[in-house]
Scaffold this motif. Structure first.
Motif, mmCIF file in Angstrom:
data_model
loop_
_atom_site.group_PDB
_atom_site.id
_atom_site.type_symbol
_atom_site.label_atom_id
_atom_site.label_comp_id
_atom_site.label_asym_id
_atom_site.label_seq_id
_atom_site.Cartn_x
_atom_site.Cartn_y
_atom_site.Cartn_z
ATOM 1 N N THR A 1 52.784 47.954 37.447
ATOM 2 C CA THR A 1 51.897 47.025 36.748
ATOM 3 C C THR A 1 52.012 47.277 35.253
ATOM 4 O O THR A 1 51.511 48.269 34.746
ATOM 5 C CB THR A 1 50.443 47.216 37.205
ATOM 6 N N GLY A 2 52.677 46.396 34.538
ATOM 7 C CA GLY A 2 52.915 46.591 33.119
ATOM 8 C C GLY A 2 51.739 46.183 32.271
ATOM 9 O O GLY A 2 50.814 45.520 32.731
ATOM 10 N N PRO A 3 51.771 46.560 30.978
ATOM 11 C CA PRO A 3 50.664 46.246 30.068
ATOM 12 C C PRO A 3 50.399 44.756 29.942
ATOM 13 O O PRO A 3 49.253 44.331 29.879
ATOM 14 C CB PRO A 3 51.128 46.849 28.740
ATOM 15 N N SER A 4 51.455 43.953 29.889
ATOM 16 C CA SER A 4 51.250 42.513 29.723
ATOM 17 C C SER A 4 50.542 41.912 30.926
ATOM 18 O O SER A 4 49.675 41.036 30.793
ATOM 19 C CB SER A 4 52.596 41.814 29.499
ATOM 20 N N ARG A 5 50.904 42.409 32.115
ATOM 21 C CA ARG A 5 50.249 41.882 33.307
ATOM 22 C C ARG A 5 48.793 42.334 33.371
ATOM 23 O O ARG A 5 47.907 41.588 33.786
ATOM 24 C CB ARG A 5 50.996 42.339 34.558
ATOM 25 N N ILE A 6 48.547 43.577 32.950
ATOM 26 C CA ILE A 6 47.165 44.063 32.912
ATOM 27 C C ILE A 6 46.333 43.215 31.960
ATOM 28 O O ILE A 6 45.209 42.809 32.269
ATOM 29 C CB ILE A 6 47.128 45.546 32.483
ATOM 30 N N PHE A 7 46.921 42.921 30.791
ATOM 31 C CA PHE A 7 46.205 42.119 29.802
ATOM 32 C C PHE A 7 45.910 40.720 30.345
ATOM 33 O O PHE A 7 44.803 40.191 30.193
ATOM 34 C CB PHE A 7 47.041 42.037 28.527
ATOM 35 N N ALA A 8 46.903 40.111 30.999
ATOM 36 C CA ALA A 8 46.724 38.773 31.553
ATOM 37 C C ALA A 8 45.679 38.780 32.661
ATOM 38 O O ALA A 8 44.845 37.868 32.761
ATOM 39 C CB ALA A 8 48.054 38.244 32.078
ATOM 40 N N LEU A 9 45.728 39.814 33.500
ATOM 41 C CA LEU A 9 44.769 39.900 34.596
ATOM 42 C C LEU A 9 43.346 40.113 34.066
ATOM 43 O O LEU A 9 42.382 39.528 34.564
ATOM 44 C CB LEU A 9 45.160 41.043 35.531
ATOM 45 N N GLU A 10 43.245 40.934 33.032
ATOM 46 C CA GLU A 10 41.926 41.171 32.434
ATOM 47 C C GLU A 10 41.354 39.875 31.867
ATOM 48 O O GLU A 10 40.173 39.564 32.047
ATOM 49 C CB GLU A 10 42.044 42.227 31.335
ATOM 50 N N ASN A 11 42.201 39.107 31.195
ATOM 51 C CA ASN A 11 41.745 37.820 30.661
ATOM 52 C C ASN A 11 41.320 36.873 31.777
ATOM 53 O O ASN A 11 40.344 36.125 31.649
ATOM 54 C CB ASN A 11 42.853 37.169 29.831
ATOM 55 N N MET A 12 42.087 36.884 32.876
ATOM 56 C CA MET A 12 41.735 36.001 33.981
ATOM 57 C C MET A 12 40.375 36.387 34.571
ATOM 58 O O MET A 12 39.558 35.522 34.907
ATOM 59 C CB MET A 12 42.814 36.061 35.070
ATOM 60 N N VAL A 13 40.127 37.705 34.688
ATOM 61 C CA VAL A 13 38.831 38.157 35.206
ATOM 62 C C VAL A 13 37.703 37.683 34.300
ATOM 63 O O VAL A 13 36.683 37.152 34.760
ATOM 64 C CB VAL A 13 38.815 39.695 35.348
ATOM 65 N N TRP A 14 37.886 37.853 32.983
ATOM 66 C CA TRP A 14 36.847 37.405 32.050
ATOM 67 C C TRP A 14 36.699 35.886 32.085
ATOM 68 O O TRP A 14 35.582 35.353 31.954
ATOM 69 C CB TRP A 14 37.154 37.863 30.631
ATOM 70 N N GLY A 15 37.802 35.184 32.262
ATOM 71 C CA GLY A 15 37.725 33.726 32.367
ATOM 72 C C GLY A 15 36.933 33.290 33.588
ATOM 73 O O GLY A 15 36.106 32.366 33.522
ATOM 74 N N ILE A 16 37.188 33.953 34.723
ATOM 75 C CA ILE A 16 36.438 33.638 35.946
ATOM 76 C C ILE A 16 34.959 33.961 35.759
ATOM 77 O O ILE A 16 34.073 33.179 36.130
ATOM 78 C CB ILE A 16 37.033 34.413 37.139
ATOM 79 N N LEU A 17 34.680 35.118 35.152
ATOM 80 C CA LEU A 17 33.286 35.507 34.928
ATOM 81 C C LEU A 17 32.565 34.508 34.026
ATOM 82 O O LEU A 17 31.397 34.172 34.254
ATOM 83 C CB LEU A 17 33.232 36.906 34.309
ATOM 84 N N SER A 18 33.242 34.039 32.984
ATOM 85 C CA SER A 18 32.603 33.104 32.053
ATOM 86 C C SER A 18 32.235 31.799 32.740
ATOM 87 O O SER A 18 31.249 31.152 32.375
ATOM 88 C CB SER A 18 33.532 32.823 30.865
ATOM 89 N N LYS A 19 33.016 31.405 33.750
ATOM 90 C CA LYS A 19 32.737 30.157 34.460
ATOM 91 C C LYS A 19 31.678 30.345 35.546
ATOM 92 O O LYS A 19 30.730 29.564 35.661
ATOM 93 C CB LYS A 19 34.028 29.629 35.099
ATOM 94 N N VAL A 20 31.854 31.387 36.352
ATOM 95 C CA VAL A 20 30.973 31.582 37.508
ATOM 96 C C VAL A 20 29.558 31.966 37.073
ATOM 97 O O VAL A 20 28.564 31.465 37.606
ATOM 98 C CB VAL A 20 31.560 32.652 38.453
ATOM 99 N N GLU A 21 29.456 32.866 36.088
ATOM 100 C CA GLU A 21 28.141 33.355 35.666
ATOM 101 C C GLU A 21 27.400 32.362 34.775
ATOM 102 O O GLU A 21 26.209 32.527 34.511
ATOM 103 C CB GLU A 21 28.300 34.679 34.898
#
Length: 885
Positions: free
Chosen positions: A508-528
């Protein structure tokens, strides 16, 4: 045609979803004018009926809510060429008018009574007693018209008869209602009996003397007693109304601060699609919910609403007493009559007229000031026994003296010239009836509650139930605090974030971690986004900041996220299904997916929904991080994400730590409560570790954690049934909470419990508590459920409540003591107990004076409550808070 109402309000909502709007129309001079206006208005959408009074110029329109506004009705009338405007909105003045009307009515009754009392006093006292016997005026009034009927007797009969017909009628009506409906004699019964007895006895004596040609001297007459008795009672009522007026005047006049005009902002689109903004000054009375209003610096907010554009400082001191301005921005609520200080803002109207916070508060304070304390029930029971007892004692006293007279045991020197021993005995009985009138006793509680409620409002403590709340507040054994928004500010923020992935050195490279982290925050911003829970709002705010920063710094692309469905379980978390515009790889998944199941909440919620850690090492890392955060008083939110088509459940992918700032005054307030012998508890939905960490910081030893919203009321019932039994630190895991039934709460050891909260999930507990206390910055539902609202949203005002309640209840007890002691000492003397030995008694006229003095003493005693000042520690805490600002 329907008869127009005399109601001064311009817009009134009906129970059937209709609204009555009253418009003042000028320029209508004939029936043709009326027909034209009526026809035009009837054609408006939703208008049910139109009635016009051409004499008063009032047009009354009944229309359906939402179809046609008052403003549209006025514009339609103006298009016909008439001058139209809303009837003056008198809602904000109505309460003050009612108070003033009460004062005018009481003053009128007293002055009319005084018009009879002054000539009565001059005739009976100045002329017939103080003037020499050879004075011409005294000789004239002593001369007889007929045998046994002097001019003085004649004028007194006329005065007293007219007085009873004009002034005393309300007393007789209330006395009759008291006996008929409550089967108990009250103070009105005693006044009516005393006044009637003195009048009839005096009249009978004069008639008897007229019939008996051999009689000599002046007959015993007590007409002056009848008039002076009721006059002094009316004086007491007038003083009580003045006291009430002074108590309510400050709050009532606040309504006059609401502006009469407002600037309405309307967007219009022309034929070419261009949008323009039109600003028009309109009357405050025709503002409707949903209107956008501009409020310029230096102007007062015309209604309750939310800021939709701009930021400013608001002076809310008229409500909270807090002199420091409050910074408000988009989305913040503003209250009618508060002052905009620094910048122009746009406000969306939500509550108008009588529905504004200020209007409701003033009306409820008025109602609360009339709400008796439970101790008043004891007074009422005493009065219901005392009044008939006084009547019986008066009758017995008469017969004792009468029998002594028959037995020749009364020396002739004791009996005034011209009187018989029967009249001598009767004067003692009448004095007992007069002096035993429990006016002071009936005012002992009500006058103190009225002033105490006003003083509480002055210092930012709003009491809904007046006397009952004050008395229960004085008896509080246990105070239970909610955590979030009560002991803390209720404005949490994200402090830590942990993504549960493999180390960067692995696949799991840094770029994928960064993208995944953004996706998690994106999901949280919508759901919450759809949740109003403080933790959810904090996560959304942080997510937006993270995403904005990421887009600027790296320009990363993230798939569009759409929430298909979401559900929330209070106290546990959220469950949602989201779809992505492009399929992605989830950690530890083999295939891509574009439809995700998302679970957000506490550990129990994720476990309930079969969310698991991807490995034992991740579980250990997560638990270590959670424990560390919780020990620092932080709340932990877990995020589980999985393929919505995967039946194995989701993977716990992230941990979020949310921290809330503890109110600086919380620790000192808790310490003060404990020093007064009050048990302090904290009830929280957080886990035991987080709850205990916050409790330790503010000095609370007793914590009940992991409480779901619907369980809080049950915990309050448990505290009520257990009383003050827990002095030591108590672990929630060691406590058992049996179902507490209503009968259990009636036991001797039942505790008086106060609950302090702010949110929707506290409303049931606030209702269950003996004293529900809401923070002023809390939700509307919490404040509706509470008995007390701390308007300044500062916990030290809880100490003000306790200090004031103790002072008011002690003052009531002092008043009751004074009233009872007065009657215990005065009635025997009035009955002639000391007369045989020292020649001291209270003649009826003196008894009236003593009655007035006792009533005034209680009112003055209650008036001393206006000298109340908050305890010094509260002043020091306020000064410390002000210095920080």
């Amino acid at each position: 045609m329907e008869k127009p109402s005399n109601d001064l309000r311009s817009v009134v909502s009906t129970e059937q979803g209709e609204t009555i709007t009253r418009i003042e129309v000028r320029g209508m001079n004939c029936s043709i004018c009326m027909d034209g206006v009526q026809t035009e208005l009837t054609e408006l959408e939703g208008v049910e009926s139109v009635s016009i009074n051409v004499i008063s110029g009032t047009t009354t329109v009944i229309h359906k809510d939402g179809d046609t506004s008052a403003r549209e009705i006025i514009e339609a009338i103006k298009e016909l060429g008439y001058d139209a405007s809303s009837r003056c909105d008198e809602d904000k003045k109505l309460l003050w008018m009612q108070v003033e009307q009460e004062k005018r009515d009481a003053r009128k009754r007293f002055l009319v009574s005084l018009a009879f009392a002054v000539p009565t006093f001059i005739l009976s006292t100045v002329i017939m007693i103080f003037l020499p016997k050879d004075n011409d005026a005294r000789l004239f009034f002593a001369s007889e018209i007929l045998h046994g009927l002097s001019f003085y007797n004649f004028f007194m009969i006329l005065l007293t008869t007219a007085f009873l017909m004009v002034v005393s009628a309300p007393f007789y009506g209330r006395a009759y209602d008291s006996i008929r409906f409550s089967t108990a004699a009250d103070v009105d019964v005693l006044i009516a009996v005393g006044a009637t007895t003195t009048y009839l006895i005096s009249l009978i004596n004069i008639v008897a003397r007229m019939v008996d040609k051999r009689s000599k001297g002046e007959p015993l007459e007590l007409f002056a007693v009848t008039i002076l008795l009721i006059t002094f009672v009316l004086l007491g009522e007038y003083i009580e109304v003045i006291t009430k007026r002074k108590t309510l005047s400050a709050m009532s006049k606040l309504l006059e601060l609401q502006p009469d005009k407002a600037i309405l902002v309307v967007e219009r689109t022309d034929d070419e699609g261009n949008i323009s903004t039109l600003e028009t000054e309109v009357e405050q009375a025709i503002i409707t919910a949903g209107d956008i209003l501009r409020v310029n610096p230096g102007a007062r907010i015309p209604c309750d609403g939310h800021i939709v554009k701009g930021a400013t400082s608001i002076d809310e001191s008229i409500l909270t007493g807090e002199l420091a301005p409050v910074v408000k921005g988009e989305g913040d609520m503003v209250i009618a009559a508060t002052l905009n200080l620094t910048a122009s803002i746009m406000v969306k109207a939500e509550k108008i007229g009588a529905e504004t916070t200020l209007s409701k508060m003033v009306q409820q304070i008025r109602e609360a000031s009339s709400s008796p304390a439970p101790i008043q029930n004891i007074v009422n029971r005493i009065t219901s026994i005392f009044v008939p007892t006084v009547v019986v004692v008066a009758v017995m006293d008469f017969f004792v003296w009468f029998i002594l007279g028959l037995l020749k045991k009364i020396p002739d020197t004791w009996i005034p010239e011209g009187e018989t021993f029967a009249m001598f005995a009767l004067s003692f009985a009448i004095s007992i009836l007069v002096i035993g009138c429990p006016c002071a006793l009936t005012l002992a509680s009500s006058s103190s509650v009225m002033i105490g409620t006003g003083m509480a409002a002055k210092y930012g403590v709003f009491l809904k139930n007046g006397g009952a709340t004050l008395e229960l507040s004085n008896q509080i054994d246990v105070v239970a605090f909610d955590k979030t928004g009560t002991l803390t500010y209720g404005k949490p923020s994200v402090s830590d974030f942990r993504l549960l992935l493999k180390n960067v050195g692995d696949s799991t490279g840094p770029s994928r971690i960064f993208a995944l982290e953004n996706m998690v925050w994106g999901i949280l911003s919508k759901v919450e986004a759809g949740s109003d829970h403080p933790l959810a709002q904090a996560i959304v705010k942080h997510a937006i900041n993270v995403l904005n920063h990421s887009s600027h710094s790296r320009g990363t692309h993230m798939p569009d996220i759409e929430v298909e469905e979401v559900s929330e379980v209070p106290g546990r978390g959220l469950q949602a299904t989201v779809s992505l515009s492009t399929a992605v790889y989830l950690p530890f998944a083999i295939n891509k997916t574009s439809k995700l199941s998302v679970f957000i909440g506490n550990e129990a919620w994720l476990a309930q929904n079969n969310c698991k850690y991807s490995s034992l090492s991740h579980a250990a890392v997560a638990r270590a991080a959670s424990q560390s955060w919780q020990q620092n008083g932080k709340s932990v939110v877990m995020v589980g994400i999985g393929n919505s088509f995967d039946e194995d459940g989701a993977t716990i992918l992230a941990l979020i730590a949310v921290v809330d700032t503890i109110r600086p005054e919380a620790k000192q307030v808790v310490s003060e409560l404990q020093s007064r012998g009050i048990d302090v508890w904290m009830i929280t939905g957080d886990n035991q570790v987080t709850g205990k960490a916050v409790a330790d910081k503010v000095g609370i030893k007793n914590v009940i954690a992991k409480v779901l919203p619907h369980e809080k009321a049950e915990k309050i019932r448990w505290l009520q049934s257990r009383g003050k039994g827990f002095k030591e630190s108590t672990s929630a895991s060691k406590l058992r909470f049996p179902s507490v039934q209503g009968d259990a709460l009636g036991e001797v050891h039942r505790a008086i419990v106060a609950m302090v909260g702010d949110g929707l999930n506290d409303s049931a507990a606030l209702s269950q508590a003996d004293v529900g206390i809401a923070i002023g910055s809390g939700t509307d539902i919490a404040m509706d459920s509470a008995d007390v609202i701390l308007l300044r949203s500062q916990l030290q005002d809880l100490l003000t409540l306790l200090a004031l309640s103790r002072l008011v209840i002690n003052r009531i007890r002092i008043n009751i003591f004074l009233a009872i002691v007065y009657n215990i000492l005065a009635i025997p003397i009035a009955g002639g107990l000391l007369f045989p030995w020292v020649g001291i008694s209270f003649p009826p006229v003196l008894a009236i004076l003593l009655l007035c003095i006792s009533t005034l003493s209680v009112l003055i005693s209650s008036g001393l409550l206006k000298l109340f000042k908050p305890p010094r520690i509260i002043v020091e805490m306020d000064q410390k808070e002000a210095s920080k600002k």
